[in-house]
Design a protein around this motif. Structure first.
Motif, short mmCIF file in Angstrom:
data_model
loop_
_atom_site.label_atom_id
_atom_site.label_comp_id
_atom_site.label_asym_id
_atom_site.label_seq_id
_atom_site.Cartn_x
_atom_site.Cartn_y
_atom_site.Cartn_z
N TYR A 71 30.14 31.47 36.88
CA TYR A 71 31.01 32.52 36.35
C TYR A 71 30.15 33.63 35.78
CZ TYR A 71 34.36 35.01 33.48
OH TYR A 71 35.14 35.99 32.93
N ASP A 72 30.23 34.79 36.41
CA ASP A 72 29.52 35.98 35.95
C ASP A 72 30.23 37.20 36.55
OD1 ASP A 72 27.85 37.96 35.07
OD2 ASP A 72 26.07 37.24 36.16
N PRO A 73 31.21 37.74 35.83
CA PRO A 73 31.98 38.86 36.38
C PRO A 73 31.13 40.09 36.69
CG PRO A 73 32.97 38.06 34.33
CD PRO A 73 31.68 37.35 34.51
N SER A 74 29.97 40.22 36.07
CA SER A 74 29.15 41.41 36.31
C SER A 74 28.25 41.27 37.54
CB SER A 74 28.27 41.69 35.08
OG SER A 74 27.36 40.63 34.89
N HIS A 75 28.21 40.09 38.12
CA HIS A 75 27.36 39.88 39.29
C HIS A 75 27.97 40.56 40.52
CE1 HIS A 75 25.07 37.81 42.43
NE2 HIS A 75 24.19 37.52 41.47
N PRO A 76 27.16 41.23 41.35
CA PRO A 76 27.71 41.95 42.50
C PRO A 76 28.40 41.05 43.54
CG PRO A 76 25.32 42.30 42.33
CD PRO A 76 25.72 41.43 41.20
#
Length: 130
Positions: free
Chosen positions: A73-78
């Motif tokens: 989970y990492d919403p900022s990852h492209p």
């Protein structure tokens, strides 16, 4: 004499196969944080010559580990989807360390066998000179 030379070939093939296995382990460790990377597994096959087993071993085809990829989970990852998740790799560093140790020990055992056969061949040649 040919048995001693055959034992050199057997241990050399084992060393080559284990060195190849170590190469895949190092690739797995290097790509542990690469999204979507699947762990490479090394296989071994018995070498055949004219349809008969030689006793030597060779590296077989590389297989990819089909276990589930880690979901991160990492919403900022492209690469993240609408929910903020993306697929990581399925490389477990503890397993890779254990595989590397096992391959290293197998390599060393084959190296000792190679050295013993070399010493025996050398001693035999010394006896034949007399």
């Amino acid at each position: 004499m040919s048995d001693l030379i055959q034992s050199l070939a057997l241990s050399a093939s084992g060393m080559k196969a284990q060195a190849n296995r170590l190469r895949y382990v190092s690739e797995n460790v290097a790509n542990a944080d690469t999204p979507g990377y699947r762990r490479k597994l090394s296989t071994f096959e018995e070498e055949m010559s004219l349809g008969e087993a030689t006793g030597r071993v060779q590296s077989g085809p590389v297989r990819l580990d089909q276990s589930d990829l880690e979901v991160i989970y990492d919403p900022s990852h492209p690469l993240s989807d609408a929910t903020g998740h993306y697929d990581g790799s399925n490389v477990d560093l503890m397993i890779e360390v254990a595989d590397a140790r096992q391959a290293h020990r197998s390599y060393e055992a084959n190296l000792k066998m190679f050295d013993q056969a070399r010493q025996m061949t050398s001693s035999l040649l010394e006896l034949l000179k007399r």
